[in-house]
Write an enzyme that holds these catalytic residues in place. Sequence first.
Site, PDB file in Angstrom:
ATOM      1  N   PHE A  36       0.907  -0.716  -0.024  1.00 43.46           N
ATOM      2  CA  PHE A  36      -0.090  -0.029   0.020  1.00 43.46           C
ATOM      3  C   PHE A  36       0.755   0.935  -0.165  1.00 43.46           C
ATOM      4  CE2 PHE A  36      -1.493  -2.942   2.736  1.00 43.46           C
ATOM      5  CZ  PHE A  36      -2.638  -3.717   2.156  1.00 43.46           C
ATOM      6  N   ARG A  88      -9.403  -1.086 -20.023  1.00 42.47           N
ATOM      7  CA  ARG A  88      -9.765  -2.080 -20.050  1.00 42.47           C
ATOM      8  C   ARG A  88      -9.144  -3.172 -18.629  1.00 42.47           C
ATOM      9  NH1 ARG A  88      -8.889  -6.110 -24.568  1.00 42.47           N
ATOM     10  NH2 ARG A  88      -7.490  -4.232 -25.410  1.00 42.47           N
ATOM     11  N   LEU A  91      -8.747  -6.228 -16.961  1.00 47.38           N
ATOM     12  CA  LEU A  91      -7.956  -7.967 -17.069  1.00 47.38           C
ATOM     13  C   LEU A  91      -8.328  -9.055 -16.198  1.00 47.38           C
ATOM     14  CD1 LEU A  91      -4.169  -6.179 -16.995  1.00 47.38           C
ATOM     15  CD2 LEU A  91      -5.343  -7.334 -19.603  1.00 47.38           C
ATOM     16  N   ASN A  92      -8.544  -8.711 -15.372  1.00 53.50           N
ATOM     17  CA  ASN A  92      -9.516  -9.801 -14.799  1.00 53.50           C
ATOM     18  C   ASN A  92     -10.667  -9.092 -13.610  1.00 53.50           C
ATOM     19  OD1 ASN A  92      -9.961 -11.533 -12.534  1.00 53.50           O
ATOM     20  ND2 ASN A  92      -8.000 -12.570 -12.803  1.00 53.50           N
ATOM     21  N   THR A 104     -10.172 -10.297  -9.715  1.00 50.03           N
ATOM     22  CA  THR A 104      -8.577  -9.266  -9.381  1.00 50.03           C
ATOM     23  C   THR A 104      -9.058  -8.219  -9.035  1.00 50.03           C
ATOM     24  OG1 THR A 104      -7.310  -9.626 -11.342  1.00 50.03           O
ATOM     25  CG2 THR A 104      -6.867 -11.323  -9.445  1.00 50.03           C
ATOM     26  N   GLY A 122      -5.817   0.925 -14.346  1.00 49.86           N
ATOM     27  CA  GLY A 122      -5.283   0.389 -12.897  1.00 49.86           C
ATOM     28  C   GLY A 122      -6.832   0.668 -11.869  1.00 49.86           C
ATOM     29  N   GLY A 159      -5.869  -0.015  -8.058  1.00 52.60           N
ATOM     30  CA  GLY A 159      -5.186  -0.661  -7.562  1.00 52.60           C
ATOM     31  C   GLY A 159      -5.324   0.931  -5.613  1.00 52.60           C
ATOM     32  N   GLU A 160      -6.057   2.180  -6.711  1.00 51.09           N
ATOM     33  CA  GLU A 160      -6.375   3.350  -5.360  1.00 51.09           C
ATOM     34  C   GLU A 160      -7.377   4.024  -5.323  1.00 51.09           C
ATOM     35  OE1 GLU A 160      -2.320   4.230  -4.337  1.00 51.09           O
ATOM     36  OE2 GLU A 160      -1.549   4.150  -6.169  1.00 51.09           O
TER      37      GLU A 160
HETATM   38 MO1  MOS Z   1       1.052   3.586  -3.893  1.00 51.84          MO
HETATM   39  S1  MOS Z   1       0.199   4.511  -2.790  1.00 51.84           S
HETATM   40  O1  MOS Z   1       1.641   4.569  -5.350  1.00 51.84           O
HETATM   41  O2  MOS Z   1       2.777   2.686  -3.574  1.00 51.84           O
END
Ligand code: MOS
Length: 745
Positions: free
Chosen positions: A248, A635, A637-638, A641, A709, A711-712
């Site tokens: 993180f 897009r 991808l999965n 996840t 992306g 992730g955030e």
């Molecule tokens: Mo992420 S908080 O950019 O490692």
Amino acid sequence: MTATIPPAIGQPLSRVDGRAKVSGTARYASEIPVPDMAYAYVVGSRIAAGRVIAIDTSAALAEEGVLAVLTHQTLPKIAEQPPLIPSLAGTAAPGQTFFPLQDDTVHYAGQQIALVVADTWERAQYAARLLRVSYAETPPVTTLDQGRGLSYEPERIFGGWVPGRIERGDVEAGLREADVRVGGTYTYAANHHHPIEPSCTTAQWDGDDLLLYDATQGVNATQMTVSRLLGVPMSRIRVIGHYAGGSFGSKAMIHAHPTLAAMAARAVGRPVKLVLTREQMFTSVGHREEQEQHITLGATHDGRLTAVRHHKLSPTSHFDDWAEPSVGTSSQIYACPHYEGVYRLFRANTMTPTFMRAPGEASGMVALECSLDELAHELGLDPIELRLRNHTDVDAMTGLPWSSSGLRECYERGAQRFGWAGRDPRPGTRRDGNWLIGTGMATACYPVAPLANPQRARARLYADGTAVVQAATPDFGTGVATVMAQVAADGLGVSVERCRFENGDTDLPNIAAAVGSAGAGMISAAVHSAASALRRQLIRSAVGDPGSPLHGADPVDVVVHDGVITAGTASESYSDLLRRTFRPDAEAAGQWKPPAHDTPYAMMTFGAQFAEVAVDAELGLVRVRRMTGAFAPGRVLNPKTARSQLMGGMLWGLGQALLEANHMRPDTGRWVNSSLGEYLVPVNADAPDVDVELIEVEDDIVNPLGVKGVGEIGQVGAAAAIANAVHHATGRRVRRLPIMIEDLL
Ligand code: MOS
């Protein structure tokens, strides 16, 4: 006829390493056994400011099994001052320009002042307690209240990436001409990442060669950082980090411990393992800084923004101008002629803060999106309608069009799924027994990181029809091994079961640290490039080979499915081609250079967040009952996840809104919370139904597969949606995170 297999990209495949992870057979960095290993225990400063006068090491050194006690007097000097720029793309990333144990100065509580190395972890830990440290202490400055009068405007922040001031138009004039003005001061407690796996490094020297097992977001970043600090050539350093147990942002920068482990290993002539304790994770890997944001929005009666002023004040270390860029997206995502964003910092007794999930956006969007909610309330407009009136198809700061958006669809689909239509906007009108019920929404956005250096990968197909694709990146929980096997399968034209992704080693092709939600986009681009190059190579080989049934076919007419190359009625499998031509395997390299700054587009991922809360009218308790997030991450991808990432981010937003907090004591300069027992995060009992909608948008600018992306962005806007729902439930506009019971009594 060839049986066609569906594309692997887009399939909700389960993690290929899931079984290994849950059964404990996946080896994390600190679990890799090394013969003759010794153990280092880090000793942190008990004071936050001053000097170490003396460290009496005699009792510790007399203990059985103790191999060394390293202090600023005995640890060798580093070869080079750590660089400031945390460009994880191409250079070292030490996280701060200060390296500990070089002199007697203490800048912050917990700063490393000694390393005890022993033949067991327990002996090292015990001997550390026997050190007699005397200090000359000076009064620390750690809190916003202490630092307010000491602030300055930095030229740049965030490792130099972001200017300290962002302006357009004339914000004073814009506010003057506004019919309505709203806003206020938002304060945020400091936050910590706390992955389940603490940071750790094992260092092993073999002559001049250094092998590191490191829990990291980027093995290449570790290699570069340790190389510079030790003055050892990169070619002599290999870093292995297959898995990291969450991160993180805490393992994005390469903090002092990998270099310290290498120094300790050299000092004792044995491999050394260094694992940070949970308490040390509060003071050794950065954090999200405590902060205060002042925001004012001006708007016309019909809800068009005339001006946004967004200022931030936060503590930084004595050596670096660091603030997470909380003021940034507020300049970009809504049409508004006048804008002023300003950072102010003050020097405090803290380590340099660092990236933490959605660094900047997670906090900045709370101030912006709660203020918009306030504006909607003032104007009697629906919060979504207000946002649509200020919608922009270009980055409001640069005027460049978005490479893709999908934001309107996110509002629409999110509202549908959540059941937003028909909401009674009046606060405090819905009840469920003793609970006041409220709903709120917010926009989510997260920039597509402008990484600059080329990403590489390698693809190899064996004559038995199985394939390996390789890139250096570790997997820190995102599912990269699964997703990259999918990308490679489609690139090569083989089934995903036959593709394996090999990663987590600097001996493999270089990939920048996976940061800024850019991992899936950049690694998939390199893997796609390598796999496609290998497919083209094999097709060329077949059509050019008189022994192949495909001989003479035009390569553009050739397709590959499930490992079989076909042109019209002629076909041959990859395996037959390789065996017939006496090749055990074939290999190709792939490379991708990110568009970075040299594109006439602005790159941003968008979403919309919705939350329903119940607030106990007498006790002030807040329970989040439902969350819906609709996101347009390019897009997907999965979807399995991706959904997991987004759900995790949304629940982190719940923690940000209601639970997560740490504070520095003004007298001692130490963190009040120093264990997971006291630092609250959402647990399953706090977690409501989380509904995630994925809206695919096409984007051929960001990278070859159009991956923006996930992730955030799941965290961005979630806390604001909850705070807005709390207002809707209670009529109280709480501008302090986390929202506490006492704020609602
Ligand atoms: Mo992420 S908080 O950019 O490692």
